[in-house]
Design a protein around this motif. Structure first.
Motif, PDB file in Angstrom:
ATOM      1  N   GLN A 137      -6.205  -1.158  -5.943  1.00 14.93           N
ATOM      2  CA  GLN A 137      -6.987   0.227  -5.112  1.00 14.93           C
ATOM      3  C   GLN A 137      -6.734   1.167  -5.159  1.00 14.93           C
ATOM      4  O   GLN A 137      -7.132   2.139  -5.478  1.00 14.93           O
ATOM      5  CB  GLN A 137      -6.283  -0.062  -4.069  1.00 14.93           C
ATOM      6  N   ALA A 138      -5.620   1.449  -6.045  1.00 14.58           N
ATOM      7  CA  ALA A 138      -4.699   3.016  -6.455  1.00 14.58           C
ATOM      8  C   ALA A 138      -5.193   3.481  -7.007  1.00 14.58           C
ATOM      9  O   ALA A 138      -5.945   2.577  -8.757  1.00 14.58           O
ATOM     10  CB  ALA A 138      -3.921   3.000  -6.900  1.00 14.58           C
ATOM     11  N   ASN A 184      -2.675   4.384 -11.740  1.00 11.93           N
ATOM     12  CA  ASN A 184      -1.221   4.198 -11.316  1.00 11.93           C
ATOM     13  C   ASN A 184      -1.002   3.517 -12.457  1.00 11.93           C
ATOM     14  O   ASN A 184      -0.344   1.853 -12.494  1.00 11.93           O
ATOM     15  CB  ASN A 184      -1.629   2.242 -10.703  1.00 11.93           C
ATOM     16  N   GLU A 242       0.533  -1.475  -0.056  1.00 19.47           N
ATOM     17  CA  GLU A 242       0.060   0.023  -0.034  1.00 19.47           C
ATOM     18  C   GLU A 242       1.061   1.511  -0.135  1.00 19.47           C
ATOM     19  O   GLU A 242       0.666   2.059  -0.427  1.00 19.47           O
ATOM     20  CB  GLU A 242      -0.537   0.037   0.772  1.00 19.47           C
ATOM     21  N   HIS A 297       1.036   3.952  -3.571  1.00 18.33           N
ATOM     22  CA  HIS A 297       0.609   4.952  -2.677  1.00 18.33           C
ATOM     23  C   HIS A 297       1.427   6.111  -3.148  1.00 18.33           C
ATOM     24  O   HIS A 297       1.570   7.099  -3.580  1.00 18.33           O
ATOM     25  CB  HIS A 297       0.168   5.837  -2.018  1.00 18.33           C
ATOM     26  N   THR A 298       2.817   5.934  -2.542  1.00 18.43           N
ATOM     27  CA  THR A 298       4.028   6.812  -2.603  1.00 18.43           C
ATOM     28  C   THR A 298       4.433   6.917  -4.468  1.00 18.43           C
ATOM     29  O   THR A 298       4.527   7.677  -4.612  1.00 18.43           O
ATOM     30  CB  THR A 298       5.044   6.308  -1.606  1.00 18.43           C
ATOM     31  N   GLN A 352       2.221   9.407  -6.249  1.00 16.03           N
ATOM     32  CA  GLN A 352       1.977  10.135  -5.927  1.00 16.03           C
ATOM     33  C   GLN A 352       3.185  10.981  -6.588  1.00 16.03           C
ATOM     34  O   GLN A 352       3.211  11.938  -7.128  1.00 16.03           O
ATOM     35  CB  GLN A 352       1.942  11.613  -4.379  1.00 16.03           C
ATOM     36  N   ALA A 377      -3.518  -4.090  -4.346  1.00  9.23           N
ATOM     37  CA  ALA A 377      -2.971  -2.270  -3.651  1.00  9.23           C
ATOM     38  C   ALA A 377      -2.320  -1.817  -5.215  1.00  9.23           C
ATOM     39  O   ALA A 377      -3.271  -0.878  -5.917  1.00  9.23           O
ATOM     40  CB  ALA A 377      -1.312  -2.236  -3.648  1.00  9.23           C
TER      41      ALA A 377
END
Length: 107
Positions: free
Chosen positions: A91-92, A95, A53, A57-58, A61, A88
């Motif tokens: 869910q993003a 991506n 996750e 996420h990182t 961004q 993951a």
């Protein structure tokens, strides 16, 4: 990457910073694509799902903010790692510039 110490030693922030530093270095070197292994989830014992996750996420961004780096290939060395990163990624948001490369042996 950080070694897991029970979650009380700033490990999540350190892991995120590791990925930010990779994209920043790619930016400095004018790289458009970078390959990255799953960091800290092996012998450093970072919990796999949480690491996945944080990683996705990182990276989403960092890639959105980057002027140079546009693609990441996440290299996975086991089926468990591949599955966690796939979940993951599902869910993003945003991506589309992250792909998985599974080097896990298939039997």
């Amino acid at each position: 990457g950080p070694r897991w110490q029970g979650g009380h030693a700033n490990e999540e922030e350190l892991l995120a910073q590791t990925y930010k530093n990779i994209i920043a270095t790619a930016e400095q070197l004018h790289l458009r694509t970078v390959s990255i292994p799953a960091i800290s989830v092996g012998i450093f014992a970072f919990p796999l799902e949480r690491a996945a996750e944080i990683t996705i996420h990182t990276l989403v961004q960092a890639l959105q903010a980057s002027k140079q780096a546009h693609n990441v290939l996440l290299v996975c060395f086991s089926p468990d790692i591949t599955q966690a990163y796939e979940h993951a990624l599902e869910q993003a948001q945003g991506n589309e510039t992250i792909d998985l490369v599974s080097l896990a042996p298939s039997f």
